[in-house]
Structures are given as C-alpha cells and as structure tokens.
Design an enzyme around this catalytic site. Structure first.
Site, mmCIF file in Angstrom:
data_model
loop_
_atom_site.group_PDB
_atom_site.id
_atom_site.type_symbol
_atom_site.label_atom_id
_atom_site.label_comp_id
_atom_site.label_asym_id
_atom_site.label_seq_id
_atom_site.Cartn_x
_atom_site.Cartn_y
_atom_site.Cartn_z
ATOM 1 C CB CYS A 168 -0.747 0.277 1.029
ATOM 2 S SG CYS A 168 -2.130 -1.385 1.128
ATOM 3 C CG HIS A 309 -2.566 4.005 5.121
ATOM 4 N ND1 HIS A 309 -2.394 4.242 3.914
ATOM 5 C CD2 HIS A 309 -2.615 2.925 5.283
ATOM 6 C CE1 HIS A 309 -2.090 2.807 3.960
ATOM 7 N NE2 HIS A 309 -2.586 1.699 4.572
ATOM 8 C CD GLU A 320 -2.593 7.563 9.419
ATOM 9 O OE1 GLU A 320 -2.080 7.949 8.384
ATOM 10 O OE2 GLU A 320 -3.513 6.429 9.206
ATOM 11 C CE LYS A 338 -5.289 3.908 1.838
ATOM 12 N NZ LYS A 338 -4.943 4.866 2.072
ATOM 13 C CG HIS A 343 -6.332 0.501 0.587
ATOM 14 N ND1 HIS A 343 -5.570 0.945 -0.280
ATOM 15 C CD2 HIS A 343 -6.250 -0.250 1.606
ATOM 16 C CE1 HIS A 343 -4.017 0.805 0.705
ATOM 17 N NE2 HIS A 343 -4.302 -0.467 1.270
ATOM 18 C CG PHE A 402 -0.249 -6.103 4.393
ATOM 19 C CD1 PHE A 402 -0.917 -5.537 5.044
ATOM 20 C CD2 PHE A 402 -1.259 -7.280 3.471
ATOM 21 C CE1 PHE A 402 -1.786 -5.633 5.351
ATOM 22 C CE2 PHE A 402 -2.158 -7.432 3.596
ATOM 23 C CZ PHE A 402 -3.447 -6.403 4.574
#
Length: 414
Positions: A168, A309, A320, A338, A343, A402
């Site tokens: 990502c 994010h 985050e 998002k 995403h 990831f």
C-alpha cells in the site's frame, strides 16, 4: 501562478493526472470528494468464481479503455497498465509536455501486485484450452514493471524506468524514489506515481477471509468504509492510478511553467514487526513522518493538513492516529479519502498525493465520509460531514503497507 524565485534545487510538481471511480481526470475526482460523494458500490461481476466471493463491494475505476487508448492498444495492456497510461498522459499534458532530453527523463511507478488480472485470466485459459491458447503477450502484460515500461516507451524516457513494489506504500515510495533521482542528478524530470487494478475474485476472497474487508450487514455499500469511526471494521477495495510530474525547480523555471506544489521532504521506514499488522504504537510511522519533516526543514507545528492513510481497520487507524498526534499535534486538519475512493493499494499513495496537492492549492479539505462517531481513542481534528476551508502552508501525506512499509511525503504550497 508562475514562480521563479524558489531554490533551484527544490523539487516541484508541475503536472498531475488520475483515473478513479469518478472517471478520468483529477478534476472530477476532486469535485466529487469535496462534494462528499462516494465511488463505492456493489460490483456487478458475472461468472462462477465471482459467485463464490462473499463480499462484492468495491470502488473500481470508471474508464472506457478502448475509447481512451484505442481498441487495439488497450487490448495489449493489462488493466493496471491502461490506468497508468491514461493518467500519465493527463499528467504530461498538464505539465505542458516539457521539452527534456530523453536521457534526463525517467519513470518511477508503484504497484502492489502488477498485472494480476492478466495472470489469472491466462491461468484459466491454460486450464480450459491448453498452452496454445495462452497469449504471447501474457508476460509483458502481467509483469510488475510493465506499466512503468509502457510509460517510458510512450514518453521516450531513457533515464530509467523503475518500479516500486511496497504494497500500500508503493505509490508514495515511487514519488520518493523519483525525487531521489532528481536530487542525485540522474534526471531533471520524472513521471511518477502508482497504478493498481486488483479487483479480482482471488484478491477479494483473500481479503474477505482475512477479515480485512468491511463486511456488509444490510447497510448501503457507500457506508462501509468508516475511517476513524468507532464502528470501523475494514476497508473497501478500490482501483485507479495517480501520476505526477516531478521536476527540478531550475528546469521548471527555465521553461516558465506553472508549479502545483513543492515536494519538500520524504521519509521511508520499515516496522520490522509483522507481515500485515503495523506496530501498535505507530513508532515506525512516526519515524517516517519525522524524517520527512526533518528533510523539509519543518516541524510538526508547520503542518496544517494531514492526508491520513486510514484504511478503516481497527488497529491501523488507531496506531496512525497516535503517531500523527505525537508528530504534528492535534491542530492539523485531517482527512481520510479512502472512505470515498476505497483502498487503491499501489495507487493509493500517488492518488492521495494529488489530493493533498489540491488541498494546498485550494485551501479546501474534503470530508471523511461515514465518520459519525469519532473513536474516543482518535484525538485528532478529522474533517467530517462537509468540506472545510482553511489555510494550508504545508501538508503531510501518509502511506503505510503490508510488510511494515511506511512512507510519508511533505508537500508545501507553491
């Protein structure tokens, strides 16, 4: 607005282009987000494999590739490559199609998975009809570097065609790598960003099995992605492409072109913790943001806006939020796009960089959709309901993936 008095070593953004659930172009994407519209919907897919997928809700890109690229050309490209080329053509035109020595022009493109649709289709064709029916174009269509290579061919870019594959964070890492090419003196102009087209039965089924996708419980699909909300329970898969043109400031000044924003700093770190989960305390993300600000010569107090994010997962959003609060405090205006566009994985960091630039240019921050009850653990000023007008001097864009991949970009007003 034209600027000629900035530092000649600055790295500036002179063009951008996008393909999103709202169609081809940055303008329709931005207008939709500011208006609070969502691109999330129930996916209309046929076939035995799709019938077995438990969650069929996403935010796929709205693009007629045949119309945009021509039928023959489009047929020879994976969908991810189609999206990348269409977005790059818009970005290049927006930059004024700069006259640059081909050996000083590079491409860096991020993707999380490359041409997975081509790979899966070829695998099915092999099983059904044998090796002779597999297209000879399969490998160049499925390879992860295919989109970067296609853009380099399209633009005659000979200073390198690079591909970042960092889940990502791929799109944001691509922009950072592009900036490094300019900073090191290897290129004067770099076309960079990310593209992803991974809305397939296999990816959807896998994410559903891992409990990463938001599971519908009879709600309107539009409401499923809920970043920072106390009821968040996963993301919605999206697809698209975002491309920006980075340029050495002296090169842009020499051709007297418009500048959208300055890429003031970037930071990349790795969690070295878990293959899918972030460090719960957000320390790796904090280091990425701090590094980006240090490079930019700024402090957290200088940041007026954060494009988070924020994938709408319980653990990810919380870690985050903690990191943002520690680095920039609680005064910066935060948004999580998002919620509206899904995403996009490898394209997410690039598309959201463009959204961050538009916020800098307009002084408007789009709302985070579906945020009705802010999690008490999220101590941030997250925009919800309607867009907010504010003064933005510098902004931070976060992309975390990831593998513990963390990338943060600092952008400042032109």
């Amino acid at each position: 607005m034209q600027h000629t008095n900035r530092d000649s070593d600055d790295i500036v953004i002179t063009g951008y282009g996008a393909v999103s659930p709202f169609g081809h172009g940055v303008a329709p994407l931005w207008h939709a987000l500011v208006a609070g519209r969502s691109g999330v919907h129930e996916l209309q897919r046929d076939g035995d494999l799709w019938a077995q997928v438990p969650i069929r809700i996403g935010a796929d890109a709205d693009l007629d590739a045949d119309a945009a690229l021509g039928r023959v050309r489009a047929k020879r490209l994976d969908r991810s490559q189609q999206l990348a080329l269409v977005a790059s053509e818009e970005a290049w035109a927006d930059a004024g199609a700069p006259s640059v020595d081909p050996e000083r022009l590079a491409v860096v493109l991020g993707t999380g998975i490359g041409g997975i649709e081509t790979l899966l289709d070829a695998h099915d064709e092999l099983g059904r009809n044998g090796a002779r029916r597999v297209s000879p174009r399969t490998v160049p269509m499925l390879m992860a570097n295919g989109a970067a290579a296609q853009i380099s061919i399209d633009l005659d870019a000979r200073a390198g065609a690079y591909t970042t594959v960092s889940a990502c964070a791929s799109g944001a890492e691509a922009i950072a790598m592009a900036a490094r090419l300019i900073r090191s003196g290897e290129a004067d102009v770099v076309v960079t960003g990310g593209a992803e087209a991974a809305v397939t039965p296999v990816t959807m089924a896998s994410f559903a099995q891992s409990q990463a996708l938001a599971k519908p419980n009879g709600e309107d699909p539009v409401t499923l992605s809920r970043p920072f909300d106390v009821s968040r329970r996963g993301f919605v898969l999206g697809e698209g492409a975002g491309i920006v043109v980075l340029e050495r400031a002296s090169h842009a000044a020499a051709r007297n072109t418009r500048v959208h924003a300055v890429l003031a700093g970037w930071g990349i770190t790795s969690d070295a913790f878990h293959i899918t989960a972030p460090r719960p305390d957000g320390s790796g993300q904090e280091r990425a943001m701090t590094s980006a600000l240090r490079m930019a010569g700024l402090t957290g107090a200088d940041v007026d806006h954060v494009n988070a994010h924020a994938t709408s997962t319980p653990v990810g959003d919380a870690s985050e939020a903690q990191a943002i609060a520690r680095v920039v405090g609680r005064e910066a205006v935060v948004t999580a796009p998002k919620s509206a566009i899904g995403h996009m994985f490898g394209a997410a960091g690039a598309v959201e960089t463009i959204l961050t630039i538009r916020a800098l240019e307009t002084g408007v921050v789009p709302p985070t959709l579906n945020l009705e009850h802010l999690d008490p653990a999220i101590d941030l000023d997250v925009v919800s309901g309607t867009a907010r007008s504010t003064t933005i001097r510098a902004a931070l864009n976060n992309s975390f993936g990831f593998g513990g991949q963390n990338a943060s970009l600092v952008l400042s007003a032109a």
